[in-house]
Design an enzyme around this catalytic site. Sequence first.
Site, PDB file in Angstrom:
ATOM      1  N   ASP A 152       0.615  -0.969  -0.036  1.00  0.00           N
ATOM      2  CA  ASP A 152       0.303   0.255  -0.198  1.00  0.00           C
ATOM      3  C   ASP A 152       0.768   1.036   0.087  1.00  0.00           C
ATOM      4  O   ASP A 152       1.568   1.105   1.169  1.00  0.00           O
ATOM      5  CB  ASP A 152      -0.482   0.053   1.251  1.00  0.00           C
ATOM      6  N   TYR A 208      -8.388  15.704  -7.576  1.00  0.00           N
ATOM      7  CA  TYR A 208      -7.135  14.653  -8.593  1.00  0.00           C
ATOM      8  C   TYR A 208      -6.790  15.785  -9.169  1.00  0.00           C
ATOM      9  O   TYR A 208      -5.187  15.068  -9.177  1.00  0.00           O
ATOM     10  CB  TYR A 208      -8.310  14.541  -9.704  1.00  0.00           C
ATOM     11  N   LYS A 212      -2.291  15.818  -8.991  1.00  0.00           N
ATOM     12  CA  LYS A 212      -1.614  15.579 -10.470  1.00  0.00           C
ATOM     13  C   LYS A 212      -0.150  16.735 -10.364  1.00  0.00           C
ATOM     14  O   LYS A 212       0.785  16.505 -10.981  1.00  0.00           O
ATOM     15  CB  LYS A 212      -1.686  15.279 -11.974  1.00  0.00           C
TER      16      LYS A 212
HETATM   17  N1  LIG Z   1      -6.485   5.990 -17.085  1.00  0.00           N
HETATM   18  C1  LIG Z   1      -6.494   7.691 -17.115  1.00  0.00           C
HETATM   19  O1  LIG Z   1      -7.303   8.326 -18.124  1.00  0.00           O
HETATM   20  C2  LIG Z   1      -5.513   8.010 -16.990  1.00  0.00           C
HETATM   21  C3  LIG Z   1      -4.313   9.687 -17.471  1.00  0.00           C
HETATM   22  C4  LIG Z   1      -3.625   9.650 -16.894  1.00  0.00           C
HETATM   23  C5  LIG Z   1      -2.894  10.076 -15.575  1.00  0.00           C
HETATM   24  N2  LIG Z   1      -3.719   7.883 -15.251  1.00  0.00           N
HETATM   25  C6  LIG Z   1      -2.207   7.706 -14.265  1.00  0.00           C
HETATM   26  O2  LIG Z   1      -2.578   6.581 -13.795  1.00  0.00           O
HETATM   27  C7  LIG Z   1      -1.881   5.793 -12.516  1.00  0.00           C
HETATM   28  C8  LIG Z   1      -2.240   4.681 -13.811  1.00  0.00           C
HETATM   29  O3  LIG Z   1      -3.274   4.615 -13.968  1.00  0.00           O
HETATM   30  P1  LIG Z   1      -4.399   3.636 -14.698  1.00  0.00           P
HETATM   31  O4  LIG Z   1      -5.118   4.883 -15.707  1.00  0.00           O
HETATM   32  O5  LIG Z   1      -3.815   2.480 -14.738  1.00  0.00           O
HETATM   33  O6  LIG Z   1      -5.291   3.516 -13.223  1.00  0.00           O
HETATM   34  P2  LIG Z   1      -5.891   1.674 -12.913  1.00  0.00           P
HETATM   35  O7  LIG Z   1      -6.546   1.603 -11.768  1.00  0.00           O
HETATM   36  O8  LIG Z   1      -6.233   0.849 -14.037  1.00  0.00           O
HETATM   37  O9  LIG Z   1      -4.252   0.840 -12.500  1.00  0.00           O
HETATM   38  C9  LIG Z   1      -4.268   1.500 -10.925  1.00  0.00           C
HETATM   39  C10 LIG Z   1      -3.440   1.002 -10.197  1.00  0.00           C
HETATM   40  O10 LIG Z   1      -2.768   1.756  -8.488  1.00  0.00           O
HETATM   41  C11 LIG Z   1      -3.325   0.240  -7.365  1.00  0.00           C
HETATM   42  N3  LIG Z   1      -3.793   0.826  -6.048  1.00  0.00           N
HETATM   43  C12 LIG Z   1      -4.832   1.622  -6.675  1.00  0.00           C
HETATM   44  N4  LIG Z   1      -4.045   2.592  -5.315  1.00  0.00           N
HETATM   45  C13 LIG Z   1      -2.881   1.394  -4.524  1.00  0.00           C
HETATM   46  C14 LIG Z   1      -2.466   1.870  -3.260  1.00  0.00           C
HETATM   47  N5  LIG Z   1      -2.947   2.543  -1.968  1.00  0.00           N
HETATM   48  N6  LIG Z   1      -1.252   1.010  -3.439  1.00  0.00           N
HETATM   49  C15 LIG Z   1      -0.595   0.796  -4.402  1.00  0.00           C
HETATM   50  N7  LIG Z   1      -1.423   0.561  -5.125  1.00  0.00           N
HETATM   51  C16 LIG Z   1      -2.549   1.278  -5.474  1.00  0.00           C
HETATM   52  C17 LIG Z   1      -4.822  -0.241  -8.419  1.00  0.00           C
HETATM   53  O11 LIG Z   1      -4.735  -1.293  -7.421  1.00  0.00           O
HETATM   54  C18 LIG Z   1      -4.196  -0.857 -10.289  1.00  0.00           C
HETATM   55  O12 LIG Z   1      -4.286  -1.538  -9.563  1.00  0.00           O
HETATM   56  C19 LIG Z   1      -2.467   6.701 -12.041  1.00  0.00           C
HETATM   57  O13 LIG Z   1      -1.679   7.447 -11.330  1.00  0.00           O
HETATM   58  C20 LIG Z   1      -3.476   7.770 -12.755  1.00  0.00           C
HETATM   59  O14 LIG Z   1      -3.238   8.626 -12.336  1.00  0.00           O
HETATM   60  C21 LIG Z   1      -4.242   7.580 -15.406  1.00  0.00           C
END
Ligand SMILES: NC(=O)c1ccc[n+]([C@@H]2O[C@H](COP(=O)([O-])OP(=O)(O)OC[C@H]3O[C@@H](n4cnc5c(N)ncnc54)[C@H](O)[C@@H]3O)[C@@H](O)[C@H]2O)c1
Length: 258
Positions: free
Chosen positions: A63, A156, A160
């Site tokens: 975590d 959010y 970022k």
């Molecule tokens: N999907 C989008 O549109 C998007 C756009 C810009 C940035 N992001 C960023 O990309 C990153 C990855 O997101 P994603 O789209 O792959 O989402 P996702 O939900 O597919 O993956 C996120 C992962 O983070 C893990 N996670 C959450 N809280 C946690 C914690 N406390 N400790 C350890 N692991 C934890 C989840 O279990 C999950 O496996 C994030 O930082 C997100 O903010 C996503």
Amino acid sequence: MRELENRVAVVTGGASGIGASTAKRLAEMGAAVALADVNARGAGEVAAVIRQAGGNAVAVEVDVRRPEQNAALIERVLKEYGRLDIAFANAGIAEAATPLEEVPEELIDQLLSINVRGVVSLAKAVAPTLKNQRSGVFVATASTAGVRPRPGLQVYSATKGAVIAFVRALALEWAPFGVRACAVSPVATDTPMLPQFRAAAGSASADADAITESFRRTVPLGRLAQAEDIAEAVCFLVSDRARMMTGTILDVDGGRNI
Ligand SMILES: NC(=O)c1ccc[n+]([C@@H]2O[C@H](COP(=O)([O-])OP(=O)(O)OC[C@H]3O[C@@H](n4cnc5c(N)ncnc54)[C@H](O)[C@@H]3O)[C@@H](O)[C@H]2O)c1
């Protein structure tokens, strides 16, 4: 020899989406990868896929809100692989589009503790190792939201923006040690997170397809990002091809930030 042969990487949020895709790509490029996630089962599944493809991967339940768990992760990686070269601070959570006054206090705490403190905490955990060996790369996942926010995603977006400022500060702090710090800024990416940005259930814009389409329309290249698009950018940043880049916030946004 593959480009990242003999390198060791840690990827948080490795169970899903951008983290899973990046971990697979790093492994294809030759790196040994530790997938850290609060979702231990999901991380284990991704690690198994990597191993089946001939790569080297372990899953670790972490975590990222807990500094001692980040520290234990790095200890375990050093014990298992004897070195650490790449840290990808990627774990994060979304916020449903909501007027600020309706954002629950607990969600504000969660967003700050996972999206910001989690990144800071991983950086703190890897700092002694990278500085001592005088090499290594730290990459965080920021977002276009950090520079070009959308309405209703204010907390959010703030997390970022904080990641971007943190990485730039870190780049200066670690430059004398030959350690680089960068970030990627993905636009809306087709992962399980994407539908979570929709407005709260019951509101006019709660429909997941509608929010996806509304995001797509704002991307000049006319499509959402795929996790693989972000993985390619991360793999470039951590490679020696990016050796003169630090403090770089690499937009992977189809032109959205213009
Ligand atoms: N999907 C989008 O549109 C998007 C756009 C810009 C940035 N992001 C960023 O990309 C990153 C990855 O997101 P994603 O789209 O792959 O989402 P996702 O939900 O597919 O993956 C996120 C992962 O983070 C893990 N996670 C959450 N809280 C946690 C914690 N406390 N400790 C350890 N692991 C934890 C989840 O279990 C999950 O496996 C994030 O930082 C997100 O903010 C996503």
